[in-house]
Write an enzyme that holds these catalytic residues in place. Structure first.
Site: not given
Ligand code: HH2
Length: 257
Positions: A201, A236
């Site tokens: 992040k 995660r």
């Molecule tokens: N962060 C992201 C998405 N989902 N869910 C939970 N429970 N906690 C988190 O910190 C979290 C999440 C963001 O990361 P990512 O899936 O890599 O990116 P994007 O939302 O752009 O798909």
């Protein structure tokens, strides 16, 4: 038992670090299986990016992206669905997902009706605007109060397995993220298992002096270890293999004499 490792599988064209890499279902399933082989306890399948400024995806398209992938993986590993839409969550559980990872913290009714587990994550504002000017009087208190209220409501509605997540990067400045990590025990002490997602992040770039999104593994691991040592029950992450090693190390330290 080491803390659990949830591997991120974004079946999207636009996620912030892996957008487009697994948009094809075959590539997505192959990556999910690779994460299982690397030791992932849960694979988190998402079809809509939550990154700041992301475009919304309609329900049919989101279902089209995630359902075949969930169905293929659910025989091999515990699968969570990363969604804010009730219809997507319901359909995902019907094809094998057993955990609803809900960044909107609003879908516990789906979990209650289907018997699935539920993650309540804190966020401030919608993806398009959440990073513009987030302000808190006391970020730890506000996040804890919100999550406790949601988690208690879910338990009252009949959800048997409820997780809470501080929502690192969701309507939070770097200083808010750091404060939440420092005081993670305030969430652990609620008694609900805590999930933390720091992987790759933006605040990691800010704190480390500019590491780009694909150069944040070391900082991601540092924060995962910090969170696990503070009592997080699951992290995660995008990089499963090194995080599994880190989780085993944390567990080893915790049982050492
Ligand atoms: N962060 C992201 C998405 N989902 N869910 C939970 N429970 N906690 C988190 O910190 C979290 C999440 C963001 O990361 P990512 O899936 O890599 O990116 P994007 O939302 O752009 O798909």
């Amino acid at each position: 038992m080491p803390p659990l490792v949830m591997g991120v599988l974004n079946v999207t064209p636009d996620s912030f670090s892996d957008g487009g890499r697994y948009a094809d279902p075959h590539a997505a399933v192959a990556h999910g299986l690779a994460m299982v082989a690397a030791g992932a306890d849960v694979v988190d399948v998402g079809g809509e990016s939550t990154r700041p400024g992301a475009d919304p995806v309609d329900e049919a398209e989101e279902r089209r992206r995630v359902l075949p992938v969930i169905e293929a993986l659910a025989h091999q590993v515990r699968v969570s669905v990363d969604t804010t839409k009730a219809s997507v969550a319901e359909a995902a559980v019907a094809v094998g997902a057993t955990l609803v990872n809900d960044v909107s913290a609003s879908l516990y009714g789906v979990a209650a009706a289907s018997g699935a587990a539920w993650v309540a994550m804190h966020r401030r504002g919608a993806p398009a605007t959440m990073q513009l000017d987030p302000r808190y009087e006391d970020v730890v208190h506000e996040v804890r109060t919100f999550l406790l209220e949601r988690a208690d409501a879910a338990v009252a509605a009949g959800v048997r397995e409820v997780w809470v997540d501080p929502g690192i990067g969701f309507g939070k400045l770097a200083e808010h993220n750091l404060t939440l990590l420092r005081h993670l025990r305030a969430l652990v002490e609620t008694g609900y298992p805590v999930l933390v997602g720091t992987s790759r992040k933006a605040f990691l770039g800010a704190v480390t002096g500019g590491a780009g999104v694909h150069d944040r593994l070391d900082a991601s691991l540092a924060t995962a270890v910090y969170a696990m040592a503070a009592g997080a029950a699951m992290v995660r992450v995008h990089d499963v293999a090194p995080t599994v090693q880190a989780a085993r190390l944390v567990a080893g330290v915790e049982v050492a004499g």
